[in-house]
Design a protein around this motif. Structure first.
Motif, PDB file in Angstrom:
ATOM      1  N   VAL A   1       0.850  -1.181   0.000  1.00 61.30           N
ATOM      2  CA  VAL A   1       0.000   0.000   0.000  1.00 61.30           C
ATOM      3  C   VAL A   1       0.893   1.241   0.000  1.00 61.30           C
ATOM      4  CG1 VAL A   1      -0.129   0.204   2.517  1.00 61.30           C
ATOM      5  CG2 VAL A   1      -2.050   0.990   1.113  1.00 61.30           C
ATOM      6  N   GLU A   2       0.360   2.343  -0.421  1.00 60.01           N
ATOM      7  CA  GLU A   2       1.049   3.629  -0.328  1.00 60.01           C
ATOM      8  C   GLU A   2       0.212   4.573   0.529  1.00 60.01           C
ATOM      9  OE1 GLU A   2       2.820   3.386  -4.931  1.00 60.01           O
ATOM     10  OE2 GLU A   2       1.504   5.043  -4.304  1.00 60.01           O
ATOM     11  N   ILE A   3       0.855   5.591   1.112  1.00 61.48           N
ATOM     12  CA  ILE A   3       0.075   6.569   1.863  1.00 61.48           C
ATOM     13  C   ILE A   3       0.349   7.976   1.333  1.00 61.48           C
ATOM     14  CG2 ILE A   3       0.128   5.150   3.945  1.00 61.48           C
ATOM     15  CD1 ILE A   3       1.980   7.317   5.169  1.00 61.48           C
ATOM     16  N   ARG A   4      -0.675   8.821   1.471  1.00 59.93           N
ATOM     17  CA  ARG A   4      -0.579  10.238   1.109  1.00 59.93           C
ATOM     18  C   ARG A   4      -0.997  11.040   2.341  1.00 59.93           C
ATOM     19  NH1 ARG A   4       1.421   7.751  -2.305  1.00 59.93           N
ATOM     20  NH2 ARG A   4       0.929   7.641  -4.536  1.00 59.93           N
ATOM     21  N   ASN A   5      -0.133  11.929   2.784  1.00 59.21           N
ATOM     22  CA  ASN A   5      -0.461  12.755   3.943  1.00 59.21           C
ATOM     23  C   ASN A   5      -1.554  13.758   3.597  1.00 59.21           C
ATOM     24  OD1 ASN A   5       1.398  11.596   5.711  1.00 59.21           O
ATOM     25  ND2 ASN A   5       3.057  12.892   4.968  1.00 59.21           N
TER      26      ASN A   5
END
Length: 513
Positions: free
Chosen positions: A507-511
């Motif tokens: 998974v990737e995260i975006r703040n």
């Protein structure tokens, strides 16, 4: 209906059942089909006297035909035999219960279905006196009552640190996620250690940096080893005579139990040396407090201070691996359905904002977030067969008599994925739990049993729901989870063991600024 018509219907149903069993080979299919046909003819004559179900093989019974997902195999059998199915697992006579019969068994005939099969593994855990696996009797009822009182006393105390511990772990894990700089990563180890940290501190007290605590690291490794061992299955449970030929495996299991006991007793001893009834620091203190209030009658009924204190092992197990696995499913489902994340974030922005963290006090106003938690628990169906039960007496169910000491499997999947109730059970849709006025539809909440029901209902339910709420709201207030571009689609396939674990994913995260 005529005998010919019944036979025709039966043959069609059997064809449907065997269609997907490709691993047996032609000879196996012919054998089982023939045996099942003989069973049908026998029960056609005596159909009011026996619980319906297929014939199995000598010695092993029906074990070779369960497949990798037994609960789905049972769903196919259900189409043929109904909501109550009789099987044989090695030396254990077994019934599998589906649908509304589950609630009838647990709610109206609860004590009769509250036993545990006295497997080798069950009687080995805490010498057969654990709350999770222990025999259902007077001492177990007393033990459960005392444990519930102890747990509630701590969680209801104004000074309990549960919420603060979870907030700190949410912040810590998000910092770890941010180190990937938006790149794809597997969140498993981060989630597993963080959830272990939460329950460890709730059980054993606050730590400045629990990850540097040697006892914590040993406990995590022990839990992983125990889970792997049990997930692989213990043939001695089904075939007791195998213990004479599997001494190495049995000794390994006993070593795992011994290590867990030593770690637990060490932490309890540390608490005993600094204990004060005026200030309960954690669950262990609460259990010690209750253990010192045992009456002579309690002791006569099988209670002891050590037995009550050792309940910490049950609570740790109830609040660790299951919550960690549910959190893994949660990240996958959120990344898979951006619209759900967006709706939760809009609700968070409206109710909480960005200037403070979501708290348990916000729960009643974060209705869509709550609906999402219900839907996560429903669709992942973490423990589709629950822990095995056993009958404590001869009991009537659906017009049939189930004998005492029968192994009982509750197919909870039949409740959480009932098309007549949910319409599209395979679809992740939190809105299904909302009424027209925007509030939670409590009628639907009662239609499935993620924490089972009755006497054996999961003790860690309140803690698990608390963790999931604070984790989801804490994560989505500060970031968005994204499916990596090189991942075509996420799968809901899983590995089936103690619970339903998602296959490894990234998974990737975006703040959120």
């Amino acid at each position: 209906m005529s005998t010919v018509a019944l036979l025709q219907m039966y043959v069609v149903d059997m064809c449907m059942y065997f269609r997907d069993i490709t691993t047996l080979g032609k000879a196996g299919v012919v054998f089982l089909a023939s045996a099942s046909l003989l069973t049908f003819l026998h029960r056609l004559t005596y159909r009011n006297k026996a619980i319906p179900g297929p014939w199995g093989l000598p010695v092993v019974g029906h074990l070779p035909f369960l497949g990798k997902t037994p609960f789905l195999t049972f769903m196919k059998m259900r189409k043929i035999y109904g909501d109550l199915i009789k099987l044989q697992f090695g030396s254990w006579p077994t019934v599998v219960i589906h649908g509304k019969l589950i609630k009838e068994a647990l709610s109206t005939k609860g004590d009769a279905f509250s036993g545990r099969p006295q497997f080798f593994s069950s009687v080995s855990v805490q010498n057969g006196k654990s709350l999770s696996f222990g025999k259902f009797d007077i001492s177990w009822k007393l033990h459960r009552r005392i444990a519930n009182k102890s747990f509630q006393a701590f969680t209801n105390a104004r000074s309990n640190p549960i919420e603060e511990i979870i907030h700190e772990e949410v912040s810590y894990i998000l910092e770890e996620f941010e180190r990937y700089n938006g790149g794809a990563f597997d969140p498993h180890d981060h989630i597993y250690i963080a959830m272990g940290s939460v329950v460890y501190q709730i059980c054993y007290g606050r730590k400045g940096n629990v990850r540097a605590d040697k006892d914590f690291c040993e406990y995590i490794l022990h839990t992983q080893d125990f889970s792997t061992f049990v997930t692989a299955g213990n043939p001695v449970d089904i075939f007791p005579w195998l213990r004479h030929f599997m001494k190495k495996r049995i000794n390994k299991f006993k070593d795992l139990l011994s290590k867990g006991h030593l770690i637990r007793r060490k932490r309890i001893q540390d608490h005993l040396e600094t204990f004060s009834s005026d200030y309960l620091r954690d669950i262990t203190d609460s259990l010690i407090n209750e253990s010192r209030q045992l009456t002579e009658e309690d002791k006569a009924n099988g209670m002891s201070e050590e037995r009550i204190q050792d309940t910490i092992g049950d609570l740790f197990a109830a609040g660790f691996d299951t919550v960690a696995t549910t959190t893994m499913w949660t990240l996958l489902l959120l990344a898979k359905t951006p619209r759900v994340q967006k709706k939760i974030q809009e609700e968070l922005d409206s109710v909480v904002g960005m200037s403070r963290r979501p708290t348990l006090g916000d729960r009643r106003n974060l209705v869509y977030t709550e609906a999402t938690i219900h839907e996560i628990l429903r669709i992942i169906n973490l423990t589709p067969l629950s822990l095995p039960h056993a009958t404590t007496e001869d009991v009537e169910l659906a017009g049939y008599t189930i004998k005492k000491d029968t192994l009982v499997l509750l197919n909870l999947f039949s409740l959480s994925h009932d098309k007549e109730v949910w319409g599209d059970p395979e679809v992740f849709r939190p809105e299904r739990f909302l009424k027209d006025d925007g509030q939670i539809d409590t009628r639907l909440v009662d239609m499935y049993l993620p924490f089972s029901a009755g006497r054996r209902r999961c003790m860690g339910e309140i803690l698990a729901r608390t963790e999931l709420f604070l984790i989801i709201s804490g994560f989505l207030q500060r970031c968005t989870f994204v499916k990596p571009k090189d991942v075509q689609k996420y799968t809901m396939e899983c590995s089936f063991g103690l619970n339903m674990k998602p296959l490894p994913y990234k998974v990737e995260i975006r703040n959120r600024n």
